[in-house]
Scaffold this motif. Structure first.
Motif, PDB file in Angstrom:
ATOM      1  N   LEU A 174       1.631 -12.934   3.837  1.00 20.77           N
ATOM      2  CA  LEU A 174       0.630 -13.313   2.846  1.00 20.77           C
ATOM      3  C   LEU A 174      -0.717 -13.612   3.504  1.00 20.77           C
ATOM      4  O   LEU A 174      -1.781 -13.266   2.967  1.00 20.77           O
ATOM      5  N   ARG A 175      -0.665 -14.242   4.677  1.00 13.83           N
ATOM      6  CA  ARG A 175      -1.899 -14.568   5.386  1.00 13.83           C
ATOM      7  C   ARG A 175      -2.648 -13.288   5.784  1.00 13.83           C
ATOM      8  O   ARG A 175      -3.876 -13.181   5.617  1.00 13.83           O
ATOM      9  N   VAL A 176      -1.905 -12.291   6.302  1.00 14.78           N
ATOM     10  CA  VAL A 176      -2.539 -11.031   6.708  1.00 14.78           C
ATOM     11  C   VAL A 176      -3.092 -10.297   5.483  1.00 14.78           C
ATOM     12  O   VAL A 176      -4.209  -9.769   5.511  1.00 14.78           O
ATOM     13  N   ARG A 177      -2.340 -10.258   4.406  1.00 15.89           N
ATOM     14  CA  ARG A 177      -2.804  -9.538   3.216  1.00 15.89           C
ATOM     15  C   ARG A 177      -4.061 -10.167   2.628  1.00 15.89           C
ATOM     16  O   ARG A 177      -4.983  -9.471   2.204  1.00 15.89           O
ATOM     17  N   GLU A 178      -4.111 -11.497   2.627  1.00 13.96           N
ATOM     18  CA  GLU A 178      -5.248 -12.180   2.020  1.00 13.96           C
ATOM     19  C   GLU A 178      -6.502 -12.113   2.888  1.00 13.96           C
ATOM     20  O   GLU A 178      -7.618 -12.102   2.385  1.00 13.96           O
ATOM     21  N   THR A 179      -6.308 -12.035   4.212  1.00 15.12           N
ATOM     22  CA  THR A 179      -7.470 -12.035   5.105  1.00 15.12           C
ATOM     23  C   THR A 179      -7.901 -10.630   5.531  1.00 15.12           C
ATOM     24  O   THR A 179      -9.090 -10.394   5.762  1.00 15.12           O
ATOM     25  N   ALA A 188      -3.523  -3.548   6.216  1.00 21.74           N
ATOM     26  CA  ALA A 188      -3.194  -4.331   7.414  1.00 21.74           C
ATOM     27  C   ALA A 188      -1.861  -5.054   7.242  1.00 21.74           C
ATOM     28  O   ALA A 188      -1.083  -5.170   8.204  1.00 21.74           O
ATOM     29  N   ALA A 189      -1.580  -5.539   6.025  1.00 20.86           N
ATOM     30  CA  ALA A 189      -0.301  -6.210   5.768  1.00 20.86           C
ATOM     31  C   ALA A 189       0.860  -5.235   5.929  1.00 20.86           C
ATOM     32  O   ALA A 189       1.907  -5.583   6.484  1.00 20.86           O
ATOM     33  N   ALA A 190       0.693  -3.993   5.438  1.00 17.30           N
ATOM     34  CA  ALA A 190       1.749  -2.986   5.589  1.00 17.30           C
ATOM     35  C   ALA A 190       1.971  -2.640   7.056  1.00 17.30           C
ATOM     36  O   ALA A 190       3.114  -2.455   7.505  1.00 17.30           O
ATOM     37  N   ALA A 191       0.872  -2.543   7.824  1.00 13.57           N
ATOM     38  CA  ALA A 191       1.000  -2.254   9.256  1.00 13.57           C
ATOM     39  C   ALA A 191       1.698  -3.395   9.987  1.00 13.57           C
ATOM     40  O   ALA A 191       2.545  -3.168  10.865  1.00 13.57           O
ATOM     41  N   ALA A 195       8.009 -11.664  -0.890  1.00  9.12           N
ATOM     42  CA  ALA A 195       6.598 -12.024  -0.775  1.00  9.12           C
ATOM     43  C   ALA A 195       5.773 -11.462  -1.931  1.00  9.12           C
ATOM     44  O   ALA A 195       4.729 -12.009  -2.280  1.00  9.12           O
ATOM     45  N   GLN A 196       6.268 -10.370  -2.531  1.00  9.88           N
ATOM     46  CA  GLN A 196       5.597  -9.773  -3.682  1.00  9.88           C
ATOM     47  C   GLN A 196       6.193 -10.250  -5.009  1.00  9.88           C
ATOM     48  O   GLN A 196       5.934  -9.659  -6.056  1.00  9.88           O
ATOM     49  N   ALA A 197       7.000 -11.340  -4.923  1.00  8.01           N
ATOM     50  CA  ALA A 197       7.637 -11.921  -6.117  1.00  8.01           C
ATOM     51  C   ALA A 197       8.572 -10.935  -6.793  1.00  8.01           C
ATOM     52  O   ALA A 197       8.753 -10.966  -8.011  1.00  8.01           O
ATOM     53  N   ILE A 202       5.690  -0.400   1.925  1.00  9.25           N
ATOM     54  CA  ILE A 202       5.289  -1.780   2.184  1.00  9.25           C
ATOM     55  C   ILE A 202       5.416  -2.132   3.668  1.00  9.25           C
ATOM     56  O   ILE A 202       5.002  -3.212   4.075  1.00  9.25           O
ATOM     57  N   ALA A 203       5.967  -1.206   4.470  1.00  5.13           N
ATOM     58  CA  ALA A 203       6.103  -1.453   5.904  1.00  5.13           C
ATOM     59  C   ALA A 203       5.825  -0.157   6.657  1.00  5.13           C
ATOM     60  O   ALA A 203       6.736   0.484   7.185  1.00  5.13           O
TER      61      ALA A 203
END
Length: 519
Positions: free
Chosen positions: A67-72, A77-80, A150-152, A212-213
């Motif tokens: 969540l931190r990577v996706r938000e920032t 970047a979150a998928a990577a 993380a994606q609910a 997602i990954a």
């Protein structure tokens, strides 16, 4: 939050009920002798690693980081980042699995020193090696489940573990018809564990909607090392209940059948623990992480309050129910095949003592997310290790005097040591904020549970004395009636005390069935 909690709890409940069926079949197939002891020690090794990864443990570490990577940095970047985590953990587990397989005689000697010099040690080594492939499949499956959480998207992660128990049950049905010796049956079931792990991974990999990954790769860059540095302590801390039971098994291995008695007793503890604990880690960590990200004290207090209410509200009546009905429940579930009446009595005694540690286990599950969401995994780790040391030391003393029951009591005291440590550190570091509603509801929840437990204790002896067969249909119906009656009484008093309202429960269930299961 309630809808997500119900979704995860429903899946966990279904998995635990299938787990009871699985364990009842293991008890009937293997009994509680050397073959069963060897199989169950091997199974506990796999189970601890499984719990380190699955059932919310890795989830508690990965969700805040993702969540931190996706938000920032954004979704790409979150998928990577997720691809690096998936590739690195998968590769690491393959190496660890191979190393454990080569060193298995030493591993089993450490986990069950009482087996040394007996045929039981070799049986445990053979069983464990056949189960090991599961660990290689569990890693990538767990990362995929954590990313969905993380994606609910909780439904698939809540229900995919059902495949593990379904596979084992199907194989054991065939083994009952085959009627071979117990040692060979244990080897067949052990080999099925790895196949079950593959089935669980495939259902996640083949789900619709990927990406997602990606890209998938192995990395040990500073970002990944920082994540693993926080993840590993958090994973160990989240597996506290399983580590405590392993510690008990280390001491119990020197007593014939004691490992089996503790295992089957602990399986009953894991039903309420799984329902509450898994949901706490799966749902509460994302909720608290989001609240802390936006610096919203009210949302943080709300998440902590509802989590604590749910934990106490489900754990306390379960504790009292298991303590009062320990003997009839154990007889009903496990006293079949080669599992004897003496085994049932010893298992019921261990269950009664283990039950008193259940509230502590659940408190740890409810309190740990407050640390995980803040990126602090070391405090829960030290609390877990402290409880483990307390359990081991007390088990050596109490086990020598009181046998398996003393070891079970030591495990419960170790759990309370971990819980009190978390409470003390949390109060000093950031304070556990609960809202006015929780302060009003919690004493009423405790009172309703105590009333239920007292009424159950008064009613059980008279009702169960009317059944001559301790594990027949009539006994089963009476135990079910007592459990249903206890739940009904508890619910009525919760309503009478104003803790819950009928319209709130109906709306939560409707939302769960209406949208929560379509994730």
């Amino acid at each position: 939050m309630i809808r997500s909690f119900l979704t995860v709890s429903t899946g966990t409940l279904a998995s635990r009920l299938l787990g009871f069926t699985r364990d009842a079949m293991i008890a009937a197939l293997l009994g509680a002798g050397p073959v069963a002891d060897a199989f169950l020690v091997a199974f506990q090794l796999v189970n601890v690693v499984r719990r380190l990864l699955t059932e919310g443990a890795l989830n508690a570490a990965l969700v805040p980081a993702w969540l931190r990577v996706r938000e920032t940095e954004g979704a790409v970047a979150a998928a990577a980042f997720a691809g690096r985590v998936l590739g690195t953990i998968s590769a690491a587990l393959i190496v660890v699995t191979a190393a454990i397989g080569l060193l298995m005689p030493f591993v089993m000697s450490a986990l069950a020193p009482g087996f040394a010099g007996h045929e039981t040690l070799q049986l445990a080594v053979d069983d464990a090696r056949l189960m090991l492939p599961y660990l290689a499949f569990a890693g990538p499956a767990t990362v995929m489940m954590a990313l969905l959480n993380a994606q609910a998207r909780f439904a698939l992660t809540a229900f995919s573990p059902l495949l593990f128990n379904i596979a084992l049950i199907a194989v054991m049905i065939v083994l009952f018809g085959w009627r071979g010796d117990a040692a060979t049956a244990a080897l067949v079931v052990a080999a099925t564990v790895g196949i079950a792990g593959l089935a669980q991974l495939l259902i996640l990999v083949l789900r619709p909607g990927g990406g997602i990954a990606t890209p998938l790769r192995i990395a040990f860059d500073p970002h990944m090392r920082g994540f693993l540095g926080k993840a590993i302590p958090g994973m160990v801390a989240s597996a506290g209940p399983q580590l405590l039971i392993v510690g008990g098994a280390i001491i119990a291995s020197s007593s014939p059948s004691a490992v089996s008695w503790l295992y089957f007793a602990n399986r009953l503890i894991e039903l309420p623990l799984g329902i509450v604990g898994v949901a706490m880690s799966t749902v509460l960590v994302p909720e608290m992480t989001r609240a802390l990200r936006i610096d919203d004290p009210q949302s943080t207090a709300h998440a902590q309050s509802r989590g604590l209410e749910l934990a106490v509200g489900l754990a306390l009546p379960a504790t009292l129910g298991l303590a009062v009905l320990s003997e009839p429940v154990v007889r009903l579930l496990f006293e079949h095949g080669v599992f004897t009446a003496a085994d049932s009595m010893a298992t019921a005694n261990a269950l009664m003592w283990l039950a008193f540690g259940l509230p502590a286990h659940v408190l740890v599950k409810a309190l740990s997310p407050a640390f995980f969401a803040r990126g602090n995994t070391m405090t829960p780790l030290f609390a877990t290790l402290k409880g483990f040391v307390v359990a081991i030391v007390l088990a050596v003393i109490l086990g020598h005097v009181y046998g398996a029951g003393g070891i079970a009591a030591s495990i419960a005291l170790g759990a309370w040591s971990s819980a009190t440590s978390l409470i003390r550190h949390g109060a000093v570091e950031f304070g556990f904020a609960i809202d006015a509603s929780a302060r009003r509801r919690l004493p009423r929840i405790v009172l309703a549970a105590l009333i239920m437990g007292a009424l159950l204790w008064l009613a059980a002896p008279g009702m169960l004395a009317s059944s001559a067969n301790p594990h027949g249909i009539v006994q089963g119906a009476l135990v079910a009636l007592l459990i249903t009656g206890g739940i009904a009484i508890y619910g009525l008093f919760l309503g009478f005390f104003g803790v819950i309202r009928r319209d709130e429960v109906v709306n939560a269930v409707r939302q769960t069935t209406g949208s929560g299961l379509r994730d």
